[in-house]
Write an enzyme that holds these catalytic residues in place. Structure first.
Site, mmCIF file in Angstrom:
data_model
loop_
_atom_site.group_PDB
_atom_site.id
_atom_site.type_symbol
_atom_site.label_atom_id
_atom_site.label_comp_id
_atom_site.label_asym_id
_atom_site.label_seq_id
_atom_site.Cartn_x
_atom_site.Cartn_y
_atom_site.Cartn_z
ATOM 1 C CB SER A 183 36.758 35.737 38.296
ATOM 2 O OG SER A 183 38.065 35.263 38.590
ATOM 3 C CE LYS A 222 34.322 35.314 41.308
ATOM 4 N NZ LYS A 222 34.635 35.437 42.721
ATOM 5 C CG HIS A 275 35.672 30.951 39.489
ATOM 6 N ND1 HIS A 275 36.288 31.737 40.447
ATOM 7 C CD2 HIS A 275 36.358 31.161 38.338
ATOM 8 C CE1 HIS A 275 37.305 32.390 39.903
ATOM 9 N NE2 HIS A 275 37.362 32.062 38.628
ATOM 10 C CG ASN A 276 35.677 32.412 44.274
ATOM 11 O OD1 ASN A 276 35.847 32.617 43.076
ATOM 12 N ND2 ASN A 276 35.587 33.395 45.150
ATOM 13 C CD GLU A 330 40.626 31.886 43.496
ATOM 14 O OE1 GLU A 330 40.538 32.374 44.642
ATOM 15 O OE2 GLU A 330 40.263 32.493 42.473
#
Length: 301
Positions: free
Chosen positions: A121, A173, A176-177, A180
């Site tokens: 990221s 990840k 994480h996205n 987001e």
């Protein structure tokens, strides 16, 4: 330390530059020959074939793949397997599905190679700010690659870590996205509410800068929002069409499989899909139903 890098898009090129500044040798390959030439011009080495990439790295080699998820990753690995030697390491730094990563790890390690997944990221700002690295895989290759991770991260001791076995890096990840997605949706809705309150004449650009300091909602995403509003306060010339990389979908699927309620991430994904529907059929259906049962006005196109 030496690193082979496959994929010289904006992010890949910035990674190469950050590694070069830290004193590491980078050999890069991309099908775009202009990108490889530019890499050479900036002090690293750009090559025009995978064979040349491998030849210009000392064993045990480390090759970082930055290509789109899915079949492009499998094709790249298949070509590399014929060129690499036992003990070499392949790092997938893209947004692969963690289940694909686990499959690839099993296949690659059975052939004597090492396989590491690295959720990355930082986007186009990684050159300046450093990259957040979420790393999965076996301990030995991760430790061997420590100098690379330390150079790419915001600092040698911050912003990166070995989070678990194969697939763990891409799983983290993915989540994480998904987070987001929810954060971006919340900011977008909040600014939309303020814009709609026309009698108050709110200056959204001013407010975004106020929130940057001291506010509990301050964040890097807000910093980027403020910068974007500085350049285009009314968002003129933009279409309300929002793509997704696939990781939001995977996050929602995992939440369902794990019986975890994730309404914010799910709704933010649905809103992205809805943004792509011109003359939205769903909303037209709701309108005609309201007209049928309640006699409400139906707006004609």
């Amino acid at each position: 330390m030496e690193l082979g890098l496959i994929g010289l898009g904006k992010m890949g090129f910035n990674m190469a530059e950050r590694l070069k500044l830290a004193g590491h040798k980078v050999v890069g390959f991309d099908f775009n020959k202009e990108a490889t030439a530019k890499l050479t011009q900036t002090g690293s080495l750009g090559v025009n074939s995978l064979e040349d990439l491998v030849k210009n790295l000392s064993a045990p080699r480390a090759i970082w793949i930055m290509v789109p998820s899915g079949d492009p990753v499998d094709q790249t690995i298949a070509k590399l397997e014929a060129l690499l030697e036992k003990g070499d390491t392949i790092i997938d730094g893209g947004n692969s599905n963690y289940k694909d990563t686990q499959r690839r790890h099993a296949e690659v390690t059975n052939k004597g190679l090492e396989y590491v997944d690295c959720g990355t990221s930082g986007g186009v700002w990684g050159l300046k700010e450093g990259y957040s690295l979420m790393i999965g895989g076996d301990k030995a290759p991760v430790e061997r690659l420590r100098p690379i991770f330390e150079a790419l991260a915001p600092s040698p001791t911050e912003g990166w870590g070995h989070v678990g076995p194969s697939g763990a890096g891409h799983f983290v990840k993915m989540v994480h996205n998904g987070i987001e997605y929810g954060l971006m949706q919340a900011y977008a809705e909040g600014f939309s509410i303020m814009k709609a309150k026309e009698p108050l004449g709110l200056d959204l650009t001013q407010i975004s800068h106020i929130w940057q300091k001291g506010s509990v909602v301050r964040s890097w995403l807000l910093d980027l929002t403020a910068a974007a509003l500085d350049n285009n306060p009314t968002l003129a010339g933009l279409e309300a069409w929002v793509p997704d990389s696939g990781e939001g979908r995977w996050t929602v699927t995992e939440a369902i499989d794990l019986n975890i309620s994730a309404p914010v991430i799910t709704e933010s994904l649905i809103r992205r899909l809805r943004s792509r529907e011109e003359n939205n059929f769903t909303d037209r259906m709701i309108s005609i139903m309201r007209g049928a049962f309640g006699g409400h006005d139906v707006k004609k196109a």
